[in-house]
Design a protein around this motif. Structure first.
Motif, PDB file in Angstrom:
ATOM      1  N   ALA A  83       5.865 -24.292  -1.483  1.00  0.00           N
ATOM      2  CA  ALA A  83       4.963 -24.558  -2.796  1.00  0.00           C
ATOM      3  C   ALA A  83       3.902 -25.604  -2.382  1.00  0.00           C
ATOM      4  O   ALA A  83       2.947 -25.217  -3.102  1.00  0.00           O
ATOM      5  CB  ALA A  83       5.804 -25.263  -3.870  1.00  0.00           C
ATOM      6  N   GLU A  84       4.110 -26.091  -1.183  1.00  0.00           N
ATOM      7  CA  GLU A  84       2.933 -27.131  -0.964  1.00  0.00           C
ATOM      8  C   GLU A  84       1.831 -26.441  -0.647  1.00  0.00           C
ATOM      9  O   GLU A  84       0.716 -26.389  -1.038  1.00  0.00           O
ATOM     10  CB  GLU A  84       3.680 -28.056   0.083  1.00  0.00           C
ATOM     11  N   ILE A  85       2.010 -25.417   0.264  1.00  0.00           N
ATOM     12  CA  ILE A  85       0.869 -24.617   1.041  1.00  0.00           C
ATOM     13  C   ILE A  85       0.191 -23.947  -0.158  1.00  0.00           C
ATOM     14  O   ILE A  85      -0.972 -23.787  -0.261  1.00  0.00           O
ATOM     15  CB  ILE A  85       1.508 -23.600   2.064  1.00  0.00           C
ATOM     16  N   LEU A  86       1.181 -23.154  -1.263  1.00  0.00           N
ATOM     17  CA  LEU A  86       0.402 -22.587  -2.103  1.00  0.00           C
ATOM     18  C   LEU A  86      -0.180 -23.276  -3.097  1.00  0.00           C
ATOM     19  O   LEU A  86      -1.576 -23.097  -3.672  1.00  0.00           O
ATOM     20  CB  LEU A  86       1.523 -21.670  -2.810  1.00  0.00           C
ATOM     21  N   ALA A  87       0.058 -24.891  -3.551  1.00  0.00           N
ATOM     22  CA  ALA A  87      -0.629 -25.633  -4.134  1.00  0.00           C
ATOM     23  C   ALA A  87      -1.987 -25.936  -3.786  1.00  0.00           C
ATOM     24  O   ALA A  87      -2.944 -25.869  -4.256  1.00  0.00           O
ATOM     25  CB  ALA A  87       0.230 -26.901  -4.290  1.00  0.00           C
ATOM     26  N   LYS A  88      -1.855 -26.163  -2.441  1.00  0.00           N
ATOM     27  CA  LYS A  88      -3.352 -26.490  -1.716  1.00  0.00           C
ATOM     28  C   LYS A  88      -4.233 -25.039  -1.818  1.00  0.00           C
ATOM     29  O   LYS A  88      -5.323 -25.281  -1.946  1.00  0.00           O
ATOM     30  CB  LYS A  88      -3.026 -26.508  -0.095  1.00  0.00           C
ATOM     31  N   SER A  89      -3.628 -23.920  -1.396  1.00  0.00           N
ATOM     32  CA  SER A  89      -4.573 -22.754  -1.520  1.00  0.00           C
ATOM     33  C   SER A  89      -5.132 -22.578  -2.988  1.00  0.00           C
ATOM     34  O   SER A  89      -6.184 -22.316  -3.181  1.00  0.00           O
ATOM     35  CB  SER A  89      -3.981 -21.393  -1.143  1.00  0.00           C
ATOM     36  N   LEU A  90      -4.306 -22.782  -3.954  1.00  0.00           N
ATOM     37  CA  LEU A  90      -4.899 -22.472  -5.358  1.00  0.00           C
ATOM     38  C   LEU A  90      -5.590 -23.663  -6.033  1.00  0.00           C
ATOM     39  O   LEU A  90      -6.356 -23.685  -6.857  1.00  0.00           O
ATOM     40  CB  LEU A  90      -3.488 -22.259  -6.414  1.00  0.00           C
ATOM     41  N   GLY A  91      -5.323 -24.780  -5.309  1.00  0.00           N
ATOM     42  CA  GLY A  91      -6.117 -25.984  -5.726  1.00  0.00           C
ATOM     43  C   GLY A  91      -5.673 -26.514  -7.068  1.00  0.00           C
ATOM     44  O   GLY A  91      -6.171 -27.022  -7.842  1.00  0.00           O
ATOM     45  N   ILE A  92      -4.135 -26.442  -7.009  1.00  0.00           N
ATOM     46  CA  ILE A  92      -3.519 -27.095  -8.311  1.00  0.00           C
ATOM     47  C   ILE A  92      -2.486 -28.045  -7.792  1.00  0.00           C
ATOM     48  O   ILE A  92      -1.830 -27.817  -6.811  1.00  0.00           O
ATOM     49  CB  ILE A  92      -2.697 -26.009  -9.080  1.00  0.00           C
ATOM     50  N   PRO A  93      -2.367 -29.123  -8.640  1.00  0.00           N
ATOM     51  CA  PRO A  93      -1.370 -30.297  -8.045  1.00  0.00           C
ATOM     52  C   PRO A  93       0.168 -29.921  -8.219  1.00  0.00           C
ATOM     53  O   PRO A  93       0.547 -29.133  -9.266  1.00  0.00           O
ATOM     54  CB  PRO A  93      -1.648 -31.345  -8.881  1.00  0.00           C
ATOM     55  N   GLN A  94       0.939 -30.511  -7.680  1.00  0.00           N
ATOM     56  CA  GLN A  94       2.349 -30.476  -7.852  1.00  0.00           C
ATOM     57  C   GLN A  94       2.871 -31.861  -8.404  1.00  0.00           C
ATOM     58  O   GLN A  94       2.071 -32.934  -8.476  1.00  0.00           O
ATOM     59  CB  GLN A  94       3.218 -30.481  -6.249  1.00  0.00           C
ATOM     60  N   ASP A  95       3.971 -31.900  -9.312  1.00  0.00           N
ATOM     61  CA  ASP A  95       4.015 -33.450  -9.831  1.00  0.00           C
ATOM     62  C   ASP A  95       5.387 -34.094  -8.792  1.00  0.00           C
ATOM     63  O   ASP A  95       5.441 -33.570  -7.579  1.00  0.00           O
ATOM     64  CB  ASP A  95       4.739 -33.191 -11.244  1.00  0.00           C
ATOM     65  N   SER A  96       5.786 -34.992  -9.369  1.00  0.00           N
ATOM     66  CA  SER A  96       6.633 -35.955  -8.371  1.00  0.00           C
ATOM     67  C   SER A  96       7.677 -35.310  -7.995  1.00  0.00           C
ATOM     68  O   SER A  96       8.313 -35.616  -6.929  1.00  0.00           O
ATOM     69  CB  SER A  96       6.952 -37.171  -9.033  1.00  0.00           C
ATOM     70  N   THR A  97       8.282 -34.177  -8.611  1.00  0.00           N
ATOM     71  CA  THR A  97       9.431 -33.517  -8.497  1.00  0.00           C
ATOM     72  C   THR A  97       9.217 -32.314  -7.434  1.00  0.00           C
ATOM     73  O   THR A  97       9.966 -31.657  -6.737  1.00  0.00           O
ATOM     74  CB  THR A  97      10.095 -32.621  -9.731  1.00  0.00           C
ATOM     75  N   GLY A  98       7.777 -31.821  -7.078  1.00  0.00           N
ATOM     76  CA  GLY A  98       7.374 -31.048  -6.004  1.00  0.00           C
ATOM     77  C   GLY A  98       7.058 -29.441  -6.954  1.00  0.00           C
ATOM     78  O   GLY A  98       6.677 -28.697  -6.101  1.00  0.00           O
ATOM     79  N   PHE A  99       7.213 -29.485  -8.140  1.00  0.00           N
ATOM     80  CA  PHE A  99       7.135 -28.163  -8.881  1.00  0.00           C
ATOM     81  C   PHE A  99       5.660 -28.470  -9.143  1.00  0.00           C
ATOM     82  O   PHE A  99       4.956 -29.363  -9.288  1.00  0.00           O
ATOM     83  CB  PHE A  99       7.718 -28.036 -10.006  1.00  0.00           C
ATOM     84  N   PHE A 100       5.043 -27.323  -9.583  1.00  0.00           N
ATOM     85  CA  PHE A 100       3.677 -27.346 -10.129  1.00  0.00           C
ATOM     86  C   PHE A 100       3.562 -28.052 -11.315  1.00  0.00           C
ATOM     87  O   PHE A 100       4.253 -27.909 -12.147  1.00  0.00           O
ATOM     88  CB  PHE A 100       3.109 -25.903 -10.188  1.00  0.00           C
ATOM     89  N   SER A 101       2.497 -28.799 -11.591  1.00  0.00           N
ATOM     90  CA  SER A 101       2.267 -29.630 -12.986  1.00  0.00           C
ATOM     91  C   SER A 101       1.484 -28.849 -13.742  1.00  0.00           C
ATOM     92  O   SER A 101       0.585 -27.725 -13.474  1.00  0.00           O
ATOM     93  CB  SER A 101       1.791 -30.814 -12.674  1.00  0.00           C
ATOM     94  N   THR A 102       1.952 -29.105 -15.041  1.00  0.00           N
ATOM     95  CA  THR A 102       0.991 -28.268 -16.170  1.00  0.00           C
ATOM     96  C   THR A 102       0.394 -29.216 -17.213  1.00  0.00           C
ATOM     97  O   THR A 102       0.771 -30.472 -16.888  1.00  0.00           O
ATOM     98  CB  THR A 102       1.776 -27.237 -17.018  1.00  0.00           C
ATOM     99  N   GLN A 103      -0.499 -28.885 -17.982  1.00  0.00           N
ATOM    100  CA  GLN A 103      -0.929 -29.717 -18.912  1.00  0.00           C
ATOM    101  C   GLN A 103      -0.129 -29.971 -20.081  1.00  0.00           C
ATOM    102  O   GLN A 103      -0.701 -30.021 -21.263  1.00  0.00           O
ATOM    103  CB  GLN A 103      -2.573 -29.206 -19.445  1.00  0.00           C
ATOM    104  N   ASN A 104       1.069 -30.540 -19.774  1.00  0.00           N
ATOM    105  CA  ASN A 104       1.834 -30.867 -21.024  1.00  0.00           C
ATOM    106  C   ASN A 104       1.301 -31.896 -21.849  1.00  0.00           C
ATOM    107  O   ASN A 104       1.416 -31.949 -23.104  1.00  0.00           O
ATOM    108  CB  ASN A 104       3.151 -31.444 -20.366  1.00  0.00           C
TER     109      ASN A 104
END
Lengths: 563, 424
Positions: free
Chosen positions: B359-380
């Motif tokens: 997930a971390e590698i993909l987050a970097k490629s996509l340029g989107i952040p992960q939250d404190s749990t490591g899942f991708f964060s969204t605009q909640n």
């Protein structure tokens, strides 16, 4: 009609000849009178195989085709489209599965061969009774009716409205916003800014593609996907009712929820003891920034009681744990002098960030007390005593004020609306989705979708998601400029045999059958029927037949298969 | 959106649903999947709660639709490497590994497995069974064609360069050793991330005895043990070939460590009790739980049904598994500090769902952040629950956080709705 049947046996590489004597099969079939030609081919589904079949249909001027090969799941569509391309109606085709059902099942070659022969013969006799079925195209209306002007309805309307799609939104009260508009603040990780909801309402009100009807309710909806007509009643200020009819292609039900009536069970003490509040009353207190007892004094202690109505309703409402935590946070942040006791059965905190919100409340000094069962809430002079059971022992706490969290229940018009829309309810009284796992926002009535708490308790986050899901469904089904093709293998009713008993109406899951009260017979709406065959089996007078599963077709097929 | 193409990453139940809706609306979809088959984790389940439907039967039509849809271009054994650009115009590099089996020629007859000389643990079956270097993950895998594991294959790993056992057995000229890994460039207008979940590693917590006592299983191991197409063809036997008389199912394994409740474990743990009662009606079953998190409108009924069937529910604050001579003992402590000991033949651990390892590698490629749990964060916070922090990229299913099939499908349909609404 001149019958020229072509029979083609696919070898599927070594798969079929290893267990079935294909030459013997070809020989057996050739002796049948009805058959014009029988050939084998190495791999019918390959490009060469499809080309071969196309040439055969054209050259031999075939009237019917039987292919003996694999499972229809694999290649029925493949060969039907070859028929179509060759100018033969694709329903004059039959696929016989001699791979999975014969070659891969029976180790003995002779036995497998004889079964394959029977099955192919059955296919030939069946296809003789096939009728050329024609696909129909129906023009569609792409506009949408949204029932319910709460957050779910607003979100769906905002997503769908555009230059090519008008949205009618109807709301029974005087304004849009629903339950969410009354909340003191939305839950922490679901956005804390109430102005976001207000902004959505403003956006909707200013959209030229949205028609808002307040004080309105649906009186009648008839039709089918792409072609619905709805009658809307609007209450005018002087007590009169104005009726209008609109045409739409789809309907979204976003009628929300109600709260469990705490007076139904005396254990909650609601309405009996002073200073026992329900969650909405406490929300109002927070909004007014005055947390006060009936006496006008500030409470020294508040109990937050979870799960009221869970047992009575038979389900957990999911959101109560989190909003109780919201109350706890509020009290600790704004009124640190008030002691907070939270009486919990099970913590239901399934979102990834809920647990840390709970830990934070713990750090702020909220007293969490586990109870297995609430026994009684009663007034003892100035205080409220709450009795409960944990690990088979009785306990009690005394506080100045108790806030009880009621379960979410279906909104009051749910049953009536289900009747108008001809869609089912589940055991809990909410609207029932087509498939709980794989089709969570559809109903058996194609073109009618569900979102938010009309389907069952959920948080704002999930309601918004479902609203976008309904819009995704509508965008992909009702595309401007496109026509829809209903199922062709539908049921049909022979009027002279129908006695009008209406058994078929009760078994039709899709609401495709109605009664012609003048003639006293049932009528199938071919645009709605999906060809499941329930009505065919249930008709006591044999008046209904399924167009591609007629009695002669099935009889001939079974006769040969068993012979 | 200039490009009427959408990239969907992950062909599990969420990714497939989003792809199908977008394709139906007339868009072209690139569906990128890292495994050699589609269907994600759902196809590992024999039945799904609460209606106990056969998961494979439920998903198979959807899998077929995806594979047969002209508008969906499925890339298997593929991973997104880099993403450039912005909403409406993303340039994506996808690395596609060679399968060494032609999907056009292969008919899935399976003649190639037998002659292959290499056996290795099957990861799909939690290594409870062996597979060959050329194999399908399980019977019924779709597409119904094997892939060759280049690290295990003697010819490809260089240990026996002239081995052609599978090639000789294939009657359809489907084995192609000349295939090479390739990098494909895609232009898409929007990206939907549906990369699913992993599971908490239970061996990091010694108090559960996993790895030490052979009859302590993880939930996924039990799922495969129960599956008709799994290593025991659905027969419930213990590792020491003992019949099952009593089972302890332990909830919330890793909840404290991960810092969140996964929302689905209570229900699937109860599903296991249902399975076992079905096959071994007089089995003694204990569900060891902390909070029962069963929020669906039909879930409480499922719980009541199990209680009626005699399943014991036991709330714990603390728990420990010990064993001697193949017998297991579960010691649980309740909120009053009272300890209880339960003897069982089998223990099933229900671990937390965690973000997939890459997930971390993909987050970097996509340029989107992960939250404190490591899942991708969204605009909640902005009431956009499936929009990532970057415009045009949506996060659905368990990539966003633990959730069940129903919620994953809702999010998938919602992502399609977001893309189509943007395009209208």
């Amino acid at each position: 009609m001149n019958k020229n049947i072509g029979v083609y046996v696919c070898e599927c590489g070594p798969n079929i000849p290893e267990r079935i004597d294909v030459d013997k099969v070809v020989q057996e079939m050739s002796s049948m009178d009805e058959v014009k030609t029988v050939k084998k081919f190495n791999l019918m589904c390959s490009n060469d195989g499809k080309k071969f079949l196309k040439e055969e249909i054209e050259k031999q001027k075939l009237s019917h085709v039987v292919v003996a090969a694999c499972s229809p799941k694999d290649h029925e569509k493949t060969f039907m489209s070859v028929c179509q391309e060759s100018g033969l109606n694709p329903y004059l085709f039959q696929l016989v599965n001699i791979r999975e059902q014969c070659a891969w099942m029976i180790p003995d070659k002779e036995e497998a061969t004889s079964k394959a022969v029977k099955y192919i013969r059955a296919g030939i006799h069946r296809v003789l009774y096939h009728n050329p079925l024609k696909k129909k195209e129906i023009e569609i209306n792409t506009d949408v009716l949204v029932i319910g002007g709460g957050l779910s309805g607003i979100e769906a309307a905002l997503s769908l409205a555009g230059p090519k799609r008008k949205v009618h939104i109807i709301e029974k009260t005087d304004s849009l916003g629903g339950m969410a508009a009354d909340l003191s603040q939305v839950l922490p990780h679901q956005g804390s800014k109430m102005d976001l909801i207000k902004k959505k309402v403003e956006q909707l009100e200013s959209s030229e593609f949205v028609n808002i009807n307040t004080f309105s309710q649906v009186k009648e909806v008839r039709g089918f996907l792409g072609n619905f007509e709805a009658v809307i009643n609007t209450h005018s200020g002087n007590g009169g009712v104005e009726e209008k009819e609109i045409k739409i292609g789809a309907v979204i039900v976003a009628t929300g929820f109600n709260l469990f009536d705490l007076k139904k069970n005396p254990i909650y003490g609601y309405g009996e003891a002073d200073n026992v509040l329900n969650a909405t009353e406490f929300e109002d207190m927070i909004n007014s920034e005055k947390i006060l007892l009936k006496s006008g004094k500030k409470p020294k202690s508040v109990a937050l009681v979870h799960c009221a109505g869970r047992k009575e309703q038979g389900y957990c409402s999911k959101v109560c744990c989190l909003y109780n935590l919201k109350f706890a946070h509020y009290l600790r942040d704004h009124h640190p002098d008030i002691e907070v006791k939270e009486l919990v059965i099970d913590w239901c905190l399934p979102h990834k960030q809920d647990q840390s919100y709970f830990e934070e409340a713990k750090d702020k000094g909220v007293d969490f007390i586990r109870m297995d069962e609430l026994l009684k809430t009663k007034s003892t002079g100035d205080q409220i005593q709450i009795e409960f059971k944990t690990n088979d022992k009785s306990h009690s706490v005394s506080v100045d004020m108790a806030v009880v969290a009621p379960a979410m229940v279906p909104s009051e018009d749910t049953t009536k609306l289900a009747d108008i829309l001809n869609i089912p309810l589940d055991k809990s009284g909410f609207f029932k989705e087509l498939h709980e796992m794989l089709d969570p926002v559809s109903t058996p009535m194609e073109g009618i979708y569900l979102t938010g708490c009309a389907l069952g308790p959920k948080n704002i986050h999930e309601s918004l998601t479902q609203s976008h899901a309904t819009s995704g469904k509508i965008f992909s089904t009702l595309v401007p400029g496109r026509k829809i093709e209903p199922e062709v293998k539908v049921s049909e009713i022979k009027e002279d045999l129908c006695t009008g008993c209406q058994t078929c109406l009760s078994v039709c899951f899709y609401g495709a059958i109605t009664t012609d009260s003048f003639k006293g017979v049932s009528v199938v709406n071919e645009a709605i029927c999906r060809g499941c065959g329930n009505c065919v089996g249930s008709c006591p007078s044999g008046a209904i037949r399924s167009k591609h599963f007629t009695y002669p077709q099935l009889y001939q097929e079974v006769l040969d298969a068993l012979r | 959106m200039e490009q009427q193409n959408v990239l969907v990453i992950g062909a599990g139940v969420a990714g497939m649903e989003a792809s199908l809706i977008l394709a139906e609306a007339g868009l072209n979809v690139h569906l990128v999947e890292k495994e050699s088959l589609i269907g994600g984790q759902t196809i590992k389940f024999e039945e799904v709660y609460p209606n106990m439907e056969c998961a494979t039967c439920m998903i198979a039509p959807q899998q077929q639709d995806v594979l047969q849809n002209d508008r969906i271009n499925v890339s298997l054994l593929s991973k997104v490497q880099s993403v450039e650009g912005s909403a409406g115009n993303f340039k994506v590099q996808v690395k596609k590994k060679a399968r060494y089996v032609s999907l056009i020629n292969c008919i899935g007859c399976g003649a190639c497995y037998e002659p292959c000389p290499v056996s290795l643990g099957n990861a799909f079956e939690e290594r409870m069974s062996q597979k060959k270097a050329i194999a399908v993950a399980c019977p019924g895998a779709l597409p119904n064609a094997p892939a060759i594991d280049p690290e295990a294959c003697l010819r490809l790993n260089g240990k026996k360069k002239d081995c052609s056992a599978c090639q000789e057995a294939c009657g359809f000229d489907a084995i192609d050793f000349s295939q090479k890994d390739e990098t494909v460039e895609l232009n898409v207008g929007a990206i939907i991330v549906a990369t699913g979940f992993d599971q908490f590693d239970v061996s990091t917590l010694p108090q559960y005895g996993y790895g030490k006592h052979p009859n302590v299983y993880t939930a996924m191991e039990f799922e495969r043990l129960y599956a008709q197409n799994g290593p025991t063809e659905g027969e419930l036997t213990l590792r020491q070939d003992k019949p099952i008389k009593s089972v302890g199912i332990i909830h919330c394994v890793g909840r404290k460590q991960e810092g969140y409740c996964s929302g689905v474990c209570c229900m699937y743990s109860m599903k296991f009790a249902y399975f076992i009662k079905d096959k071994v009606p007089d089995a003694d079953i204990h569900e060891f739980h902390t909070d029962l998190c069963i929020p669906g409108k039909s879930h409480q009924k499922f719980y009541n049904e199990l209680k009626d069937k005699g399943v014991h529910f036991c709330r714990f604050e603390d728990i420990k598994v010990s064993g001697q001579n193949g017998n297991l003992q579960v010691r649980s402590t309740n909120s009053d500090g009272k300890e209880k000991s339960t003897d069982t033949d089998m223990v099933i651990l229900s671990p937390a769902l965690t973000p997939p390892p890459d997930a971390e590698i993909l987050a970097k490629s996509l340029g989107i952040p992960q939250d404190s749990t490591g899942f991708f964060s969204t605009q909640n916070q902005k009431l956009n629950p499936i929009d990532s922090e970057k415009e045009g990229i949506y996060v659905i299913g368990c990539a966003e956080g633990p959730k069940d099939i129903s919620e994953s499908v809702s999010q998938a349909e919602a992502a399609a709705g977001r893309v189509l609404s943007f395009l209208q």
